[in-house]
Design an enzyme around this catalytic site. Structure first.
Site, PDB file in Angstrom:
ATOM      1  N   ASP A  13     -18.316 -16.685 -55.220  1.00  0.00           N
ATOM      2  CA  ASP A  13     -18.195 -15.340 -54.671  1.00  0.00           C
ATOM      3  C   ASP A  13     -19.221 -14.474 -55.384  1.00  0.00           C
ATOM      4  OD1 ASP A  13     -16.807 -13.168 -53.195  1.00  0.00           O
ATOM      5  OD2 ASP A  13     -16.320 -12.498 -55.221  1.00  0.00           O
ATOM      6  N   GLU A  66     -21.090 -17.481 -49.355  1.00  0.00           N
ATOM      7  CA  GLU A  66     -20.845 -16.688 -48.152  1.00  0.00           C
ATOM      8  C   GLU A  66     -22.154 -16.466 -47.399  1.00  0.00           C
ATOM      9  OE1 GLU A  66     -18.081 -13.279 -49.799  1.00  0.00           O
ATOM     10  OE2 GLU A  66     -19.579 -14.079 -51.156  1.00  0.00           O
ATOM     11  N   ASP A 104     -11.540 -11.836 -57.325  1.00  0.00           N
ATOM     12  CA  ASP A 104     -12.790 -12.562 -57.059  1.00  0.00           C
ATOM     13  C   ASP A 104     -12.577 -14.071 -57.090  1.00  0.00           C
ATOM     14  OD1 ASP A 104     -14.230 -10.252 -56.724  1.00  0.00           O
ATOM     15  OD2 ASP A 104     -14.869 -10.131 -58.818  1.00  0.00           O
TER      16      ASP A 104
END
Ligand SMILES: [Zn+2]
Length: 339
Positions: A138, A222, A318
């Site tokens: 992340d 991501e 997170d």
């Protein structure tokens, strides 16, 4: 054809008083620059490349760089290189040069000259040395990277300090008379610091990306394009303060650059080692509980704390997101295998 026309004009420019300095460098370097310019114009009008813009005007002394396209005219020894018109130059060889030399670029940054040598070399991927582990990442503002194993990597602090110094130098510059001796001295100082900051950032990213690629065969990140679209609002509320709108735009672009470069490094380093980087849709990764899959915006109570309203799992927000990212990556891989 732009190029032929430009080449014609360049011959006239060389005769002129204003651009006579063009004569000082080898002709094929100028031709190379004109080819670059031609390509830049073509790209700018190419509808398939929406991110390209029209080239801007350059000035002598700014962003100095030139490329020698002809490897036959270049002689490379251990710590010396012989270039057309420039002759034999001593240089510091920062890494091994393997493969066939294609071209050489000489550039100047903050008062130092650099030589980059482009080579062509076949690389065997090292499929044997890779571990079978997978990890989800992340990317964030407070923690540059949070892993699904629960580890945080803080952004570099020294970078912040240098940023403060940079702001100070720039304030000093604004008080100096433009183009005066002191003004020029100050701009050189600023250029040097800019480079230092860039070096620190690059070093940090390289260490981190190497470490991650060394130990993981599958890295899930991501999709940054979608992440940035959905992030714009939250970035402001996380950081309320003065000049939020103007500042967040700037910070965002700086950070994003860091992320894109970091992901690029992950990709090619994984590729070298026979691993893979998978991109997933970041939607709901911060709202979904990685334990029971319950999705609720209220799950995330603060920036740091995640408490699931359904199964009451408590964890760092997170880390929860990174775990979701990893799970999404596994799902993508499973689908790909079935198809
Ligand atoms: Zn839950």
């Amino acid at each position: 054809m732009y190029y032929q026309e430009l080449d014609f004009w360049s011959k006239l420019w060389k005769q002129s008083e204003e651009y006579g300095f063009l004569k000082e460098c080898p002709a094929h370097i100028l031709q190379q620059k004109l080819r670059d310019l031609e390509r830049a114009f073509r790209d700018a009008f190419d509808k398939k490349q929406p991110n390209k813009r029209l080239p801007t005007f350059k000035k002598r002394g700014l962003n100095d760089s030139f490329r020698f396209p002809e490897p036959k005219q270049i002689k490379l020894e251990y710590q010396h290189i012989t270039l057309p018109k420039l002759g034999k130059i001593r240089f510091y060889r920062s890494c091994d040069i393997v493969g066939e030399m294609k071209n050489v670029t000489v550039s100047r940054q903050a008062g130092h000259w650099y030589i980059s040598i482009q080579v062509e070399h076949e690389l065997e991927s090292q499929t044997t040395t890779i571990s079978s582990q997978s990890i989800g990442l992340d990317l964030g503002i407070k923690h540059f990277v949070t892993t699904s194993d629960g580890e945080h990597q803080a952004p570099i602090n020294s970078f912040r300090q240098h940023e403060k110094r940079l702001a100070k130098l720039q304030r000093e510059l604004s008080r100096k008379k433009r183009f005066s001796f002191n003004w020029k001295k100050q701009t050189r100082k600023i250029a040097k610091l800019h480079q230092k900051i860039a070096n620190i950032r690059r070093d940090f990213q390289h260490k981190l990306s190497t470490e991650l690629c060394k130990n993981h065969a599958l890295i899930v990140v991501e999709d940054l394009k979608i992440k940035n679209m959905s992030r714009s609002a939250s970035g402001v509320s996380e950081n309320p303060g003065k000049n939020v709108s103007a500042k967040s735009g700037l910070n965002k672009s700086i950070l994003d650059q860091g992320w894109y470069e970091f992901r690029r490094q992950l990709e090619y380093k994984s590729y070298w080692r026979g691993g893979i980087v998978v991109e997933v849709n970041p939607q709901y990764t911060s709202q979904r509980c990685s334990h029971c899959q319950h999705i609720d915006a209220k799950n995330r109570q603060t920036q740091e704390k995640f408490v699931c309203l359904k199964c009451s799992s408590e964890m760092n927000a997170d880390v929860n997101a990174a775990k979701n990212i990893l799970a999404a990556g596994h799902a993508v891989m499973a689908c790909g295998a079935r198809a």
